[in-house]
Each structure stands twice: as C-alpha cells, then as structure tokens.
Enzyme design. Structure first.
Site, PDB file in Angstrom:
ATOM      1  N   CYS A   1       0.821  -1.222   0.000  1.00 10.93           N
ATOM      2  CA  CYS A   1       0.000   0.000   0.000  1.00 10.93           C
ATOM      3  C   CYS A   1       0.852   1.269   0.000  1.00 10.93           C
ATOM      4  O   CYS A   1       0.381   2.345  -0.369  1.00 10.93           O
ATOM      5  CB  CYS A   1      -0.948   0.005   1.191  1.00 10.93           C
ATOM      6  SG  CYS A   1      -2.129  -1.339   1.098  1.00 10.93           S
TER       7      CYS A   1
ATOM      8  N   HIS B   1      -3.716   7.173   1.445  1.00 11.85           N
ATOM      9  CA  HIS B   1      -4.008   5.825   0.962  1.00 11.85           C
ATOM     10  C   HIS B   1      -5.452   5.471   1.350  1.00 11.85           C
ATOM     11  O   HIS B   1      -5.945   5.894   2.396  1.00 11.85           O
ATOM     12  CB  HIS B   1      -3.018   4.835   1.579  1.00 11.85           C
ATOM     13  CG  HIS B   1      -3.378   3.424   1.313  1.00 11.85           C
ATOM     14  ND1 HIS B   1      -3.586   2.951   0.045  1.00 11.85           N
ATOM     15  CD2 HIS B   1      -3.594   2.366   2.154  1.00 11.85           C
ATOM     16  CE1 HIS B   1      -3.910   1.671   0.105  1.00 11.85           C
ATOM     17  NE2 HIS B   1      -3.922   1.299   1.372  1.00 11.85           N
TER      18      HIS B   1
ATOM     19  N   ASN C   1      -9.946  -0.472  -1.829  1.00 12.07           N
ATOM     20  CA  ASN C   1      -8.488  -0.366  -1.658  1.00 12.07           C
ATOM     21  C   ASN C   1      -7.807  -0.959  -2.898  1.00 12.07           C
ATOM     22  O   ASN C   1      -7.819  -2.172  -3.093  1.00 12.07           O
ATOM     23  CB  ASN C   1      -8.077  -1.124  -0.387  1.00 12.07           C
ATOM     24  CG  ASN C   1      -6.591  -0.982  -0.082  1.00 12.07           C
ATOM     25  OD1 ASN C   1      -5.825  -0.480  -0.916  1.00 12.07           O
ATOM     26  ND2 ASN C   1      -6.185  -1.436   1.077  1.00 12.07           N
TER      27      ASN C   1
HETATM   28  O1  UT7 Z   1      -3.824  -1.130   3.367  1.00  5.82           O
HETATM   29  C1  UT7 Z   1      -3.991  -1.992   4.414  1.00  5.82           C
HETATM   30  C2  UT7 Z   1      -5.185  -2.877   4.138  1.00  5.82           C
HETATM   31  N1  UT7 Z   1      -5.955  -3.303   5.271  1.00  5.82           N
HETATM   32  C3  UT7 Z   1      -6.489  -2.469   6.164  1.00  5.82           C
HETATM   33  O2  UT7 Z   1      -6.302  -1.280   6.193  1.00  5.82           O
HETATM   34  C4  UT7 Z   1      -7.387  -3.105   7.173  1.00  5.82           C
HETATM   35  C5  UT7 Z   1      -7.436  -2.351   8.469  1.00  5.82           C
HETATM   36  N2  UT7 Z   1      -8.465  -2.930   9.316  1.00  5.82           N
HETATM   37  C6  UT7 Z   1      -9.763  -2.681   9.108  1.00  5.82           C
HETATM   38  O3  UT7 Z   1     -10.103  -1.929   8.236  1.00  5.82           O
HETATM   39  C7  UT7 Z   1     -10.751  -3.340  10.008  1.00  5.82           C
HETATM   40  O4  UT7 Z   1     -10.069  -4.046  11.028  1.00  5.82           O
HETATM   41  C8  UT7 Z   1     -11.697  -4.299   9.244  1.00  5.82           C
HETATM   42  C9  UT7 Z   1     -12.631  -3.498   8.349  1.00  5.82           C
HETATM   43  C10 UT7 Z   1     -10.927  -5.303   8.420  1.00  5.82           C
HETATM   44  C11 UT7 Z   1     -12.552  -5.076  10.240  1.00  5.82           C
HETATM   45  O5  UT7 Z   1     -13.287  -4.175  11.050  1.00  5.82           O
HETATM   46  P1  UT7 Z   1     -13.373  -4.399  12.611  1.00  5.82           P
HETATM   47  O6  UT7 Z   1     -14.289  -3.384  13.146  1.00  5.82           O
HETATM   48  O7  UT7 Z   1     -11.966  -4.434  13.145  1.00  5.82           O
HETATM   49  O8  UT7 Z   1     -14.055  -5.800  12.698  1.00  5.82           O
HETATM   50  P2  UT7 Z   1     -13.509  -7.154  13.386  1.00  5.82           P
HETATM   51  O9  UT7 Z   1     -12.352  -7.715  12.630  1.00  5.82           O
HETATM   52  O10 UT7 Z   1     -13.339  -6.904  14.854  1.00  5.82           O
HETATM   53  O11 UT7 Z   1     -14.723  -8.120  13.163  1.00  5.82           O
HETATM   54  C12 UT7 Z   1     -16.008  -7.860  13.759  1.00  5.82           C
HETATM   55  C13 UT7 Z   1     -16.957  -8.936  13.313  1.00  5.82           C
HETATM   56  C14 UT7 Z   1     -16.411 -10.349  13.479  1.00  5.82           C
HETATM   57  O12 UT7 Z   1     -17.453 -11.174  13.879  1.00  5.82           O
HETATM   58  P3  UT7 Z   1     -17.618 -11.582  15.457  1.00  5.82           P
HETATM   59  O13 UT7 Z   1     -16.353 -12.321  15.805  1.00  5.82           O
HETATM   60  O14 UT7 Z   1     -17.786 -10.309  16.204  1.00  5.82           O
HETATM   61  O15 UT7 Z   1     -18.832 -12.452  15.451  1.00  5.82           O
HETATM   62  C15 UT7 Z   1     -15.996 -10.733  12.075  1.00  5.82           C
HETATM   63  O16 UT7 Z   1     -16.050 -12.140  11.861  1.00  5.82           O
HETATM   64  O17 UT7 Z   1     -17.249  -8.796  11.915  1.00  5.82           O
HETATM   65  C16 UT7 Z   1     -17.057 -10.048  11.258  1.00  5.82           C
HETATM   66  N3  UT7 Z   1     -16.662  -9.787   9.880  1.00  5.82           N
HETATM   67  C17 UT7 Z   1     -17.562  -9.564   8.914  1.00  5.82           C
HETATM   68  N4  UT7 Z   1     -18.886  -9.538   8.917  1.00  5.82           N
HETATM   69  C18 UT7 Z   1     -19.513  -9.262   7.763  1.00  5.82           C
HETATM   70  C19 UT7 Z   1     -15.419  -9.682   9.355  1.00  5.82           C
HETATM   71  N5  UT7 Z   1     -15.492  -9.396   8.046  1.00  5.82           N
HETATM   72  C20 UT7 Z   1     -16.812  -9.318   7.744  1.00  5.82           C
HETATM   73  C21 UT7 Z   1     -17.507  -9.042   6.565  1.00  5.82           C
HETATM   74  N6  UT7 Z   1     -18.865  -9.021   6.621  1.00  5.82           N
HETATM   75  N7  UT7 Z   1     -16.903  -8.784   5.391  1.00  5.82           N
END
Ligand code: UT7
Length: 334
Positions: A113, A261, A291
């Site tokens: 990135c 980014h 992204n």
């Molecule tokens: O350039 C670098 C590229 N990557 C990034 O910048 C990613 C940076 N991180 C993020 O943007 C966030 O951490 C995410 C958007 C990836 C995730 O958001 P979050 O608020 O940190 O969610 P989480 O990982 O804590 O997950 C919350 C819940 C989980 O379910 P449970 O365990 O609470 O039941 C996940 O399994 O959301 C679930 N989950 C989804 N649900 C629906 C994870 N992905 C998805 C999805 N749709 N696509």
C-alpha cells in the site's frame, strides 16, 4: 537546484462494478457491515484476461499523453504493485514491452500500500541526482483474482479492488524554493509487522515454492490481522504527515489537499481528526474504488484533478501505510 514535477497524470479502472450486494450474494456479509466498517460501497474487478500490466499500460498511456510525451521519451519506468503479472520478471518489464519501448531501466517496487509513495521517492532521488530526466511512476493492482471470495475470506475480500494510476515526473532546474514539484519524501518500515498483513504462499520459505499442501492450508490467500493494521495505520500515517510538514516548515493549514491511501474510510477519518485537518481537504475515493493498494494515491490524484480540486501553487500531501509494515509521505507543490 533540480526539482521533480508531475507533468502528466492518468488512471485506469476496469468497467465492471462490483457492489457490496454482489459480494453479499456469494458470502456471508452485507452492504450495511461493509459501509459502516469501511466506507466502501463498490469496487472494480477486471475481466479474466486482464492483467496488472494491462491496467498499468492504459494509465501510463494517459499520463504520457497528458505530459505530451511518448514512451521513448522516458529514462526510466517504475511500477509499484503487490499483484504482479508473474513472480518474475518484474511487471515493470511487461509494462515497458507493452509501451513498445526498451533500453531504459524498468523497476518493480514491492512496498504494497505504500508502493506508490516509495516509487515517487525513488524517482525523486534519481531525478534530483541527474540520473534521469523523465520517469514514469505507476501503481497498478489486480486483486480480484487473488482473493478468497467466500465467507472464510470475507474480512479481506470486501476491502480490495482493481485499478491503476500513473504519473510522469520530469526534472527541471529552478532557483525558486516555491517552484512546483516534489518538496520532500519520507519513507519508513517496521518488518516486525510483516505477519499482520501478508500473502504467505507461494514462497521459497517452504520446502517447495508451491505445493498442494500450501493450497490446502489456503496460504495463497492474503491473511490480515485487521485490528493491528488499523491501529498502526492511523498512528503511522499521522506521523508521516507531521514529518512532511515539519521538514518543510509548514503547518496542516498550509496543505490544500491530502491524498491518503484508501484502506478504510474510518482510518482516514481518524487521521483527519487526530491532526485537526479540515475534512474537505482530505480527498477520498474508497467508496467507489475500495483499496487498490499501490494505485490509490495516483488514482485519487487523477480524480481530484478531474474534479477541479487542484490549481497551480497548491500544496498536496500524500501519505500511505500498508503491509510490511511500510509507511511514508510526500509533499509537493502543484
Ligand atoms: O492497506 C492496508 C489494508 N488493510 C487495512 O487497512 C485493514 C485495516 N483494518 C480494518 O479496516 C478493520 O479491522 C476491518 C474493516 C478489516 C474489520 O473491522 P473491525 O471493526 O476491526 O471488525 P472485526 O475484525 O473486529 O470483526 C467484527 C466482526 C467479526 O465477527 P464476530 O467475531 O464479532 O462475530 C468478524 O467475523 O465482523 C465479522 N466480519 C464480517 N462480517 C460481515 C469480518 N469481516 C466481515 C464481513 N462481513 N466482510
């Protein structure tokens, strides 16, 4: 002194729009979850026969035309991507061949990135030293072919899109410190975060570069510790902006446009808040393109230009954070 200036900008987006509902049809996710957590509404995906160098070519041709140049005018081609056409040679070589030119060095940058920021910095050094006078710098990605498009991979799959952006950087002599061009670039990395966002396989770290076992373990899909990436992205991008400004004796209010980014709208909103930036000066495209990794900043630059947001003399700050971890920034006068 020699100053490197952007004289041409181009971009390429595949025509196929994939909305959040399209993803919800093939995995357990929802438009509501994706919009709330990331700000992404849709992304572009390539057709099966389109490669990273194809997108790079279109963006490059547009940037060259914008600069009034042709491929043979280039002294160097630098391409940033984490989704190369092939493991080797570098995709910059494929792009160079598609541009119908040869002889000048062609270099791949694998800084994910932060790839475009690294590539701009490399180009700036070569231009300042007189090694080159005209360099094509491209960020291009095809993510859609490499994602785990299923509920297992949903945390990563919903975040990424395909696209490319390109700029032509040209060296010019000037005595004026306020002349247009790149004012400074700043690069960093911390390899202790390498396992927080990576594509483990294929790789020479294993007994065999590629094997059925690696595929079975699904190690050929990107793996991410979303929370760690999120927290570090906010911290490091904010630091990189502050470093840029300090190096040039400027404050946040001196910057007319921030091109961050595009990984998650919430990350950019948090950086905006932490630094007390005016939100209208932060240009985001993540809702439309998701992204696109190394392409987000040049794509954003082109979109901002098309929207009429850039005028001569404006100060632009670009900053990125990504896998590696890598991060960095550049400051330029338009
Ligand atoms: O350039 C670098 C590229 N990557 C990034 O910048 C990613 C940076 N991180 C993020 O943007 C966030 O951490 C995410 C958007 C990836 C995730 O958001 P979050 O608020 O940190 O969610 P989480 O990982 O804590 O997950 C919350 C819940 C989980 O379910 P449970 O365990 O609470 O039941 C996940 O399994 O959301 C679930 N989950 C989804 N649900 C629906 C994870 N992905 C998805 C999805 N749709 N696509």
């Amino acid at each position: 002194m020699i100053r490197a200036r952007i004289t041409g900008v181009g971009s390429c987006l595949p025509p196929r729009v994939v909305g959040n509902d399209d993803l919800a049809a093939v995995m357990d996710t929802s438009d509501e979850w994706i919009v709330q957590r990331t700000g992404i509404r849709e992304r572009r995906w390539v057709a099966p026969d389109v490669t990273t160098s194809d997108l790079a070519l279109e963006a490059s041709q547009e940037a060259l035309a914008d600069a009034g140049l042709s491929g043979s005018d280039l002294d160097m081609v630098i391409l940033a991507t984490l989704s190369p056409d092939h493991e080797f040679p570098g995709t910059a070589c494929f792009l160079q061949a598609k541009l119908g030119v040869s002889g000048q060095p062609a270099l791949d940058v694998r800084q994910q990135c932060t790839g475009f920021v690294y590539a701009v910095s490399i180009a700036d050094q070569y231009l300042r030293t007189g090694f080159a006078r005209r360099i094509l710098v491209v960020g291009a990605e095809v993510h859609s072919k490499g994602l785990d498009i299923s509920t297992t991979g949903r945390d990563v799959a919903v975040l990424f899109g395909d696209g490319a952006g390109a700029v032509v950087l040209e060296a010019g002599e000037t005595d004026d410190p306020a002349a247009p061009g790149i004012l400074s670039t700043h690069l960093h990395a911390d390899g202790s975060g390498a396992g927080d966002l990576w594509l483990p396989a294929p790789g020479m770290a294993y007994e065999r570069f590629m094997s059925a076992d690696l595929l079975e373990r699904r190690l050929h899909f990107p793996q991410m510790n979303g929370r760690a990436v999120y927290v570090n992205a906010v911290k490091r991008m904010a630091e990189a902006v502050v470093e840029s400004l300090a190096a040039n004796g400027l404050g946040v209010d001196d910057v007319d446009l921030f091109l961050f980014h595009q990984a998650n709208l919430r990350i950019n909103e948090a950086v905006t808040e932490r630094l007390g930036l005016l939100p209208e000066r932060v240009f985001n495209t993540i809702d439309r393109f998701a992204n696109t990794t190394a392409a987000t900043i040049p794509l954003g630059l082109h979109e901002a230009l098309k929207a009429g947001l850039l005028r001569e003399g404006m100060v632009v700050c670009g900053a990125a954070f990504g896998s590696g971890f890598t991060w960095g920034s550049f400051l330029l006068r338009w």
